[in-house]
Design an enzyme around this catalytic site. Structure first.
Site, mmCIF file in Angstrom:
data_model
loop_
_atom_site.group_PDB
_atom_site.id
_atom_site.type_symbol
_atom_site.label_atom_id
_atom_site.label_comp_id
_atom_site.label_asym_id
_atom_site.label_seq_id
_atom_site.Cartn_x
_atom_site.Cartn_y
_atom_site.Cartn_z
ATOM 1 N N GLN A 20 0.841 -1.243 0.040
ATOM 2 C CA GLN A 20 -0.004 0.011 -0.070
ATOM 3 C C GLN A 20 0.879 1.283 -0.079
ATOM 4 O O GLN A 20 0.652 2.438 -0.809
ATOM 5 C CB GLN A 20 -0.772 -0.154 1.266
ATOM 6 C CG GLN A 20 -2.021 1.095 1.305
ATOM 7 C CD GLN A 20 -3.029 1.249 -0.019
ATOM 8 O OE1 GLN A 20 -3.331 0.079 -0.220
ATOM 9 N NE2 GLN A 20 -3.252 2.393 -0.070
ATOM 10 N N GLU A 21 1.967 1.110 0.673
ATOM 11 C CA GLU A 21 2.792 2.427 0.905
ATOM 12 C C GLU A 21 3.660 2.640 -0.415
ATOM 13 O O GLU A 21 3.905 3.819 -0.844
ATOM 14 C CB GLU A 21 3.793 2.162 2.230
ATOM 15 C CG GLU A 21 3.037 2.259 3.584
ATOM 16 C CD GLU A 21 2.309 3.507 3.896
ATOM 17 O OE1 GLU A 21 2.803 4.759 3.277
ATOM 18 O OE2 GLU A 21 1.372 3.612 4.322
#
Length: 69
Positions: A20-21
């Site tokens: 996600q990051e």
């Protein structure tokens, strides 16, 4: 598996956070300068003992500690 053992956070959660990051890109950088696979700020990296935020192994291990805070 080492990051999971060190942080006591399920490896799937750590992997999903990293995806996600940064989409698992250890060289990812945002315009404000947040870097690495776990997208640690300079201050957060220092706080968990990461000197090079592009060091994937260290970021996975120590970034998990940051998530626990």
């Amino acid at each position: 598996m080492m990051a999971e053992q060190e942080t006591d956070i399920d490896w799937r959660l750590l992997a999903s956070i990293a995806y996600q990051e940064s989409h698992w890109n250890p060289k990812a950088v945002t315009p404000p300068g947040v870097k690495g696979i776990m997208m640690l700020t300079r201050e957060a990296g220092k706080g968990v003992g990461v000197k090079r935020r592009t060091d994937t192994k260290k970021c996975e291990q120590r970034g998990g500690h940051h998530q626990k805070k």
